[in-house]
Scaffold this motif. Structure first.
Motif, mmCIF file in Angstrom:
data_model
loop_
_atom_site.group_PDB
_atom_site.id
_atom_site.type_symbol
_atom_site.label_atom_id
_atom_site.label_comp_id
_atom_site.label_asym_id
_atom_site.label_seq_id
_atom_site.Cartn_x
_atom_site.Cartn_y
_atom_site.Cartn_z
ATOM 1 N N ARG A 198 -6.589 19.482 71.469
ATOM 2 C CA ARG A 198 -5.945 18.341 70.826
ATOM 3 C C ARG A 198 -6.586 17.571 70.264
ATOM 4 N NH1 ARG A 198 0.510 16.530 69.801
ATOM 5 N NH2 ARG A 198 0.887 17.070 67.471
ATOM 6 N N THR A 199 -7.717 17.648 69.978
ATOM 7 C CA THR A 199 -9.236 16.816 69.205
ATOM 8 C C THR A 199 -8.299 17.000 68.062
ATOM 9 O OG1 THR A 199 -10.556 18.474 69.641
ATOM 10 C CG2 THR A 199 -10.909 16.389 71.547
ATOM 11 N N ARG A 200 -8.233 17.951 67.645
ATOM 12 C CA ARG A 200 -7.943 18.046 66.318
ATOM 13 C C ARG A 200 -6.745 19.289 66.364
ATOM 14 N NH1 ARG A 200 -8.475 23.384 63.568
ATOM 15 N NH2 ARG A 200 -9.964 24.434 64.608
ATOM 16 N N GLU A 201 -5.974 18.638 65.329
ATOM 17 C CA GLU A 201 -4.717 20.279 64.967
ATOM 18 C C GLU A 201 -5.398 21.439 64.283
ATOM 19 O OE1 GLU A 201 -1.944 19.615 65.268
ATOM 20 O OE2 GLU A 201 -2.026 17.476 66.046
ATOM 21 N N VAL A 202 -4.627 22.454 65.143
ATOM 22 C CA VAL A 202 -4.757 23.685 64.914
ATOM 23 C C VAL A 202 -3.615 23.979 63.748
ATOM 24 C CG1 VAL A 202 -4.706 26.167 65.692
ATOM 25 C CG2 VAL A 202 -5.341 24.623 67.487
ATOM 26 N N TYR A 216 -16.977 26.086 71.199
ATOM 27 C CA TYR A 216 -17.270 25.851 71.466
ATOM 28 C C TYR A 216 -17.425 25.243 69.554
ATOM 29 C CZ TYR A 216 -20.688 29.412 70.765
ATOM 30 O OH TYR A 216 -21.451 30.656 70.789
ATOM 31 N N GLU A 217 -17.912 23.977 68.796
ATOM 32 C CA GLU A 217 -18.781 23.959 67.618
ATOM 33 C C GLU A 217 -19.513 24.780 67.122
ATOM 34 O OE1 GLU A 217 -20.170 20.372 64.927
ATOM 35 O OE2 GLU A 217 -19.712 19.967 66.897
ATOM 36 N N LEU A 248 -9.755 25.387 72.023
ATOM 37 C CA LEU A 248 -9.524 26.467 71.001
ATOM 38 C C LEU A 248 -10.606 25.344 69.964
ATOM 39 C CD1 LEU A 248 -9.289 28.591 68.469
ATOM 40 C CD2 LEU A 248 -6.987 28.386 68.504
ATOM 41 N N ASP A 249 -9.648 24.126 69.976
ATOM 42 C CA ASP A 249 -9.795 22.518 68.769
ATOM 43 C C ASP A 249 -11.448 22.744 68.654
ATOM 44 O OD1 ASP A 249 -8.318 22.173 71.959
ATOM 45 O OD2 ASP A 249 -9.199 19.658 71.309
ATOM 46 N N PHE A 294 1.045 29.436 73.444
ATOM 47 C CA PHE A 294 -0.368 28.479 72.952
ATOM 48 C C PHE A 294 0.363 27.273 73.652
ATOM 49 C CE2 PHE A 294 -2.039 24.851 70.775
ATOM 50 C CZ PHE A 294 -3.550 25.677 69.782
ATOM 51 N N LEU A 295 -0.766 26.485 74.995
ATOM 52 C CA LEU A 295 -1.022 25.140 75.503
ATOM 53 C C LEU A 295 -1.375 24.430 74.937
ATOM 54 C CD1 LEU A 295 -0.903 27.355 78.804
ATOM 55 C CD2 LEU A 295 1.026 26.753 77.647
ATOM 56 N N GLU A 296 -1.103 23.201 75.073
ATOM 57 C CA GLU A 296 -2.053 21.808 74.141
ATOM 58 C C GLU A 296 -1.291 20.923 75.562
ATOM 59 O OE1 GLU A 296 -2.266 21.724 69.198
ATOM 60 O OE2 GLU A 296 -0.129 20.953 70.486
ATOM 61 N N GLY A 297 -2.237 19.923 75.035
ATOM 62 C CA GLY A 297 -2.189 18.814 76.652
ATOM 63 C C GLY A 297 -3.711 18.405 76.600
#
Length: 303
Positions: free
Chosen positions: A182-186, A71-72, A140-141, A41-44
């Motif tokens: 990270r537009t929202r927390e997973v 996508y939403e 994924l976010d 899992f890669l965030e940034g």
């Protein structure tokens, strides 16, 4: 197909061979994910190279890359498979024209592999000639919690269930890379299934290496000025700071314009390559760009 790298250094070399300059910490977590068979899992921030890692791994190992762009509103059906309704309707019309086909037999024929449209998750569960594929679940976010819950189940057993066909299990688990801006927390439950790494903006030395690899046509002086200026930009209060992708794009634009060194005029003409919001462009254009460039040249002692 290439064997999995046997060490952290071999992992870094594999990524470098595909033009990806990886810091030690990232090479380590990639090596562990491959060795242990764990999702990564890669965030940034956007544009720091998360997606490129998956591409580099797939190319370095000679594996197929399967990408699920999130996508939403994405749901399980859209991620796994769909039925070819147009082809099914044609089959029904053909059977009717032929005169009274058995309904039960026709129903059995309609819901077979012949009419199945594979989506990324199902494709990743299929056997591949070159070995287990690399499954990239990108951004994924952007999805919602119900899809996360479904994904948690799918990645736990590496299997998906299609009501009409039953459960399909991967003969060999795919190499899974998940990314998030990270537009929202997973949810923590999904993160716990994975090894985690935060992909940050590179420091100046690493960004110089990246440009030397991805934009080798740029002169050493231009590369140094571009990196120094972008590093300065990231310290400014911007709506969207430029990522590595923008640095590479800008360097290539400057080379296309036969630019030898940065000037306020050149920066003003090409700001759209590194800044993607008008408010940011207005803030930096003009005297602010000249000030930043002056600092860059003074600190680096460019002449």
């Amino acid at each position: 197909m290439t064997d999995l790298p046997g060490s952290i250094d071999a992992t870094a070399e594999m990524l470098a061979g595909q033009g990806y300059v990886s810091p030690r910490a990232l090479s380590t977590v990639v090596f562990l994910a491959l060795k242990l068979g764990r999702p990564l899992f890669l965030e940034g921030e956007a544009g720091v190279g998360k997606t490129e890692i998956a591409k580099a791994i797939a190319a370095g190992l000679g594996r197929r890359l399967i990408r699920l762009q999130c996508y939403e509103g994405l749901d399980a059906a859209s991620a796994v498979c769909d039925w070819n309704f147009a082809a099914q309707m044609i089959a029904i019309r053909t059977a009717e024209a032929a005169g009274g086909a058995d309904r039960d037999a026709l129903k059995g024929e309609l819901f077979t592999e012949d009419y199945l449209i594979e989506r990324p998750l199902l494709a990743a569960m299929r056997p591949q000639a070159g070995g287990a594929p690399v499954l990239l679940i990108d951004e994924l976010d952007r999805t919602d919690e119900p899809f996360e819950a479904f994904l948690l189940e799918a990645l736990s057993d590496f299997q998906v269930t299609i009501p009409e066909l039953g459960t399909i299990r991967a003969p060999e688990p795919p190499i899974v890379i998940l990314t998030s801006n990270r537009t929202r927390e997973v949810h923590d439950a999904l993160k716990r299934r994975c090894l985690y790494h935060w992909v940050d903006y590179p420091d100046a030395a690493r960004e110089m290496q990246i440009l030397a690899t991805r934009a080798p046509e740029a002169s050493a002086r231009l590369t140094a000025e571009v990196v120094a200026f972008v590093q300065k930009l990231r310290s400014e209060d911007l709506f969207k700071k430029p990522g590595v992708a923008e640095t590479i794009d800008w360097a290539k634009c400057l080379v296309a314009l036969d630019t030898i060194q940065l000037s306020p005029e050149v920066i003003a003409d090409t700001l759209g390559a590194i800044l993607k919001y008008q408010d940011d462009i207005q803030k930096i254009a003009g005297s602010e760009a000249a000030r930043l460039l002056s600092e860059v040249k003074r600190e680096a002692a460019f002449t």
